[in-house]
Design a protein around this motif. Sequence first.
Motif, PDB file in Angstrom:
ATOM      1  N   LEU A 276       0.806  -1.219   0.000  1.00 20.01           N
ATOM      2  CA  LEU A 276       0.000   0.000   0.000  1.00 20.01           C
ATOM      3  C   LEU A 276       0.843   1.277   0.000  1.00 20.01           C
ATOM      4  O   LEU A 276       0.293   2.381  -0.089  1.00 20.01           O
ATOM      5  N   ASP A 277       2.154   1.134   0.049  1.00 17.28           N
ATOM      6  CA  ASP A 277       3.014   2.306   0.180  1.00 17.28           C
ATOM      7  C   ASP A 277       2.863   3.288  -0.976  1.00 17.28           C
ATOM      8  O   ASP A 277       2.985   4.510  -0.773  1.00 17.28           O
ATOM      9  N   ASN A 278       2.644   2.786  -2.195  1.00 15.80           N
ATOM     10  CA  ASN A 278       2.510   3.684  -3.344  1.00 15.80           C
ATOM     11  C   ASN A 278       1.075   3.688  -3.887  1.00 15.80           C
ATOM     12  O   ASN A 278       0.839   3.897  -5.071  1.00 15.80           O
ATOM     13  N   LYS A 279       0.118   3.467  -2.971  1.00 17.15           N
ATOM     14  CA  LYS A 279      -1.294   3.477  -3.356  1.00 17.15           C
ATOM     15  C   LYS A 279      -2.005   4.617  -2.627  1.00 17.15           C
ATOM     16  O   LYS A 279      -1.477   5.169  -1.657  1.00 17.15           O
ATOM     17  N   PRO A 280      -3.188   5.009  -3.080  1.00 15.03           N
ATOM     18  CA  PRO A 280      -3.885   6.161  -2.497  1.00 15.03           C
ATOM     19  C   PRO A 280      -4.059   6.061  -0.993  1.00 15.03           C
ATOM     20  O   PRO A 280      -4.229   4.974  -0.430  1.00 15.03           O
ATOM     21  N   ILE A 281      -4.041   7.222  -0.336  1.00 14.16           N
ATOM     22  CA  ILE A 281      -4.045   7.327   1.115  1.00 14.16           C
ATOM     23  C   ILE A 281      -5.251   6.638   1.745  1.00 14.16           C
ATOM     24  O   ILE A 281      -5.175   6.128   2.863  1.00 14.16           O
ATOM     25  N   TYR A 282      -6.378   6.577   1.030  1.00 12.68           N
ATOM     26  CA  TYR A 282      -7.590   5.989   1.593  1.00 12.68           C
ATOM     27  C   TYR A 282      -7.392   4.513   1.944  1.00 12.68           C
ATOM     28  O   TYR A 282      -7.955   4.027   2.922  1.00 12.68           O
ATOM     29  N   GLN A 283      -6.587   3.826   1.164  1.00 16.57           N
ATOM     30  CA  GLN A 283      -6.326   2.416   1.445  1.00 16.57           C
ATOM     31  C   GLN A 283      -5.439   2.271   2.680  1.00 16.57           C
ATOM     32  O   GLN A 283      -5.626   1.345   3.479  1.00 16.57           O
ATOM     33  N   GLN A 284      -4.521   3.181   2.847  1.00 14.24           N
ATOM     34  CA  GLN A 284      -3.665   3.139   4.029  1.00 14.24           C
ATOM     35  C   GLN A 284      -4.468   3.424   5.298  1.00 14.24           C
ATOM     36  O   GLN A 284      -4.238   2.813   6.342  1.00 14.24           O
ATOM     37  N   ILE A 285      -5.446   4.321   5.182  1.00 10.70           N
ATOM     38  CA  ILE A 285      -6.329   4.612   6.322  1.00 10.70           C
ATOM     39  C   ILE A 285      -7.151   3.375   6.679  1.00 10.70           C
ATOM     40  O   ILE A 285      -7.218   2.969   7.855  1.00 10.70           O
ATOM     41  N   ASP A 286      -7.772   2.774   5.667  1.00 10.14           N
ATOM     42  CA  ASP A 286      -8.654   1.628   5.918  1.00 10.14           C
ATOM     43  C   ASP A 286      -7.876   0.370   6.282  1.00 10.14           C
ATOM     44  O   ASP A 286      -8.451  -0.576   6.831  1.00 10.14           O
ATOM     45  N   HIS A 287      -6.597   0.351   5.982  1.00  8.91           N
ATOM     46  CA  HIS A 287      -5.741  -0.752   6.429  1.00  8.91           C
ATOM     47  C   HIS A 287      -5.657  -0.753   7.958  1.00  8.91           C
ATOM     48  O   HIS A 287      -5.667  -1.819   8.591  1.00  8.91           O
ATOM     49  N   GLN A 288      -5.626   0.434   8.537  1.00 11.68           N
ATOM     50  CA  GLN A 288      -5.572   0.547   9.996  1.00 11.68           C
ATOM     51  C   GLN A 288      -6.927   0.230  10.619  1.00 11.68           C
ATOM     52  O   GLN A 288      -6.999  -0.422  11.662  1.00 11.68           O
ATOM     53  N   ALA A 289      -8.004   0.671   9.975  1.00 11.22           N
ATOM     54  CA  ALA A 289      -9.363   0.371  10.427  1.00 11.22           C
ATOM     55  C   ALA A 289     -10.313   0.756   9.305  1.00 11.22           C
ATOM     56  O   ALA A 289     -10.249   1.886   8.800  1.00 11.22           O
ATOM     57  N   SER A 291     -13.610   1.636   6.865  1.00 14.40           N
ATOM     58  CA  SER A 291     -14.594   2.731   6.872  1.00 14.40           C
ATOM     59  C   SER A 291     -14.004   4.005   7.446  1.00 14.40           C
ATOM     60  O   SER A 291     -14.555   4.627   8.360  1.00 14.40           O
ATOM     61  N   GLY A 292     -12.859   4.393   6.902  1.00 13.60           N
ATOM     62  CA  GLY A 292     -12.251   5.654   7.314  1.00 13.60           C
ATOM     63  C   GLY A 292     -11.700   5.653   8.715  1.00 13.60           C
ATOM     64  O   GLY A 292     -11.584   6.702   9.353  1.00 13.60           O
ATOM     65  N   GLY A 293     -11.351   4.471   9.238  1.00 16.16           N
ATOM     66  CA  GLY A 293     -10.779   4.361  10.573  1.00 16.16           C
ATOM     67  C   GLY A 293     -11.764   4.035  11.663  1.00 16.16           C
ATOM     68  O   GLY A 293     -11.426   4.122  12.847  1.00 16.16           O
ATOM     69  N   HIS A 294     -13.007   3.607  11.281  1.00 14.67           N
ATOM     70  CA  HIS A 294     -14.057   3.409  12.275  1.00 14.67           C
ATOM     71  C   HIS A 294     -14.477   1.951  12.465  1.00 14.67           C
ATOM     72  O   HIS A 294     -15.335   1.674  13.297  1.00 14.67           O
ATOM     73  N   ASP A 295     -13.911   1.016  11.713  1.00 12.70           N
ATOM     74  CA  ASP A 295     -14.438  -0.348  11.776  1.00 12.70           C
ATOM     75  C   ASP A 295     -13.300  -1.354  11.891  1.00 12.70           C
ATOM     76  O   ASP A 295     -12.200  -1.001  12.324  1.00 12.70           O
ATOM     77  N   VAL A 296     -13.558  -2.574  11.467  1.00  8.79           N
ATOM     78  CA  VAL A 296     -12.626  -3.680  11.691  1.00  8.79           C
ATOM     79  C   VAL A 296     -11.233  -3.344  11.153  1.00  8.79           C
ATOM     80  O   VAL A 296     -11.078  -2.815  10.056  1.00  8.79           O
ATOM     81  N   SER A 297     -10.228  -3.657  11.943  1.00  6.43           N
ATOM     82  CA  SER A 297      -8.847  -3.348  11.610  1.00  6.43           C
ATOM     83  C   SER A 297      -8.119  -4.597  11.136  1.00  6.43           C
ATOM     84  O   SER A 297      -8.174  -5.647  11.790  1.00  6.43           O
ATOM     85  N   PHE A 298      -7.425  -4.484  10.023  1.00  8.09           N
ATOM     86  CA  PHE A 298      -6.570  -5.584   9.560  1.00  8.09           C
ATOM     87  C   PHE A 298      -5.318  -5.673  10.430  1.00  8.09           C
ATOM     88  O   PHE A 298      -4.883  -6.764  10.789  1.00  8.09           O
ATOM     89  N   THR A 299      -4.766  -4.528  10.772  1.00  4.27           N
ATOM     90  CA  THR A 299      -3.492  -4.525  11.490  1.00  4.27           C
ATOM     91  C   THR A 299      -3.621  -4.964  12.944  1.00  4.27           C
ATOM     92  O   THR A 299      -2.664  -5.457  13.533  1.00  4.27           O
TER      93      THR A 299
END
Length: 518
Positions: A276-289, A291-299
Amino acid sequence: MNRRDLIKSSLLTAGALATPARAQGPLQEPQPGVHIWPEVPVELNGGQMPNILWICPDMQRFDTIEGLNNDAIHTPNLRKLMAESVTLSHTYVQNPVCSPSRASFLTGRYPHTTGLRALGQRIRPDERLVTRILSDEGYACGLSGKLHLSPTFGGRLEDRIDDGYSVFKWSHDISNTWPGHNMWRVWLNEQGIKWPAPPKGLHGRAWGVPIDPKYTQTAWCSDMAIEFIRGQKEFNPWLMSVNIYQPHAPYWPTQEYLSHYHPENIPAPNYREGELDNKPIYQQIDHQAASGGHDVSFTRTSDLDHRTIKAAYYAMIEQVDTEVGRMMQVLEETGQAENTIVIYMSDHGEMLGDHGIFLKGPYFYEGAIRVPMIIRWPGKYKAGLRSDALVEMIDLTPTLLEAAGLPIPVGVQGRSLTPLLTGQTTQHRDSIYCEFFDSLALYNPPPMATCVRTDRYKLAYYHKLKSGELYDLQKDPTETYNLLDSSAARPAREEMMHTLVARMVDTVDPIPERKCMW
């Protein structure tokens, strides 16, 4: 006068002629042999209009069907249906989020042209759903489950336009957010059944609900469809939308169905550390959680958690498959199977941990925008055919209208699938188009993105970020390596940018229709 008004008028006239005047009192059953109904509506060319059973589970991605692309899932009824149907393996929605996608495929128009490009918006009241068009021409249209063409957040009730549904068994999801209005929940209360409370601390993880599957919303939607199908046996044509909420999150199948799957036997999500390092920021956000940081977290979940979520997702789909079998059996029992078009599809996919993301959002991976599409019409569509032609979901509306022998309105932007379904051609589109115009109000800056996919390449462009993704699907079918900034991929990037601009122009609303030169 349209055909719906004509039939209403005919019913009143026929009833007046066939029934002698009598004092008011309880309704009497019609006398044997007395015909008080109008003739069955027919196509413009004189043929019988087909019934339509339209099954649309929520959020089912393309690679979840036994015998097609997944050996870990159990869907024997869908496997049987495929043998009797055309399976379109490369079908794409026009938005990866519920409401915009539903507005799009129900009208045959691109999401932004319907006025519903984002959750929280309402479809324009003058939009004509395919169900409304068919209803105007004599179809009885019913729905069980979800519609979602207007805001429902925080307990708001579905604000319906003239959608053509005369039977409306509404159940938006499995929550109790709409007391007294979620008809499945109302029915549960009538049965004296209390839905079990989830254990604390789930945080998006899977859970097997300790309840008999017959009490689930999945089974209830099927029950309502079966009741409708049986009731319409003598009154064709009809259309029934079965909009089951599962396998939409939360990942809560019943214990019985979850027991069919063992997480250790489920493949891990498709994710490569650092991709995800060279992909749009939205994917990096949702990687942490999600729905924009509000739901299930992969990490913050383990590999076992990821596999258990997939197992639960598969279990929910297996129960949907069970209900498909029940509905198909009733079609056979009532003698309606031969003249009923059966559609199995979904409104969009689910990331399911692929690329380190769960749920849905502003991205266009295959898992998010590619969905199942199985269409059966005995004697008309080619049984057992599997096609990898590129298909857009908006192509369904003109296909159904053509099947009913009706003209396709000027505003419809999809292309009929009939030549593909009848085996007359193997090609359909050169590319598919998808859009995300701030469709989820969870991100900053608001994602304004468009996507185009051809046989070989996929380009997703984020207009406010002036960046995006480019994938060579022949060399990288898992969409892991973003080539957008690769000098070697410059010719492909330029070609796909031209294609994307052309497809965006294609989405311009064709109505109002031009009437003359000036």
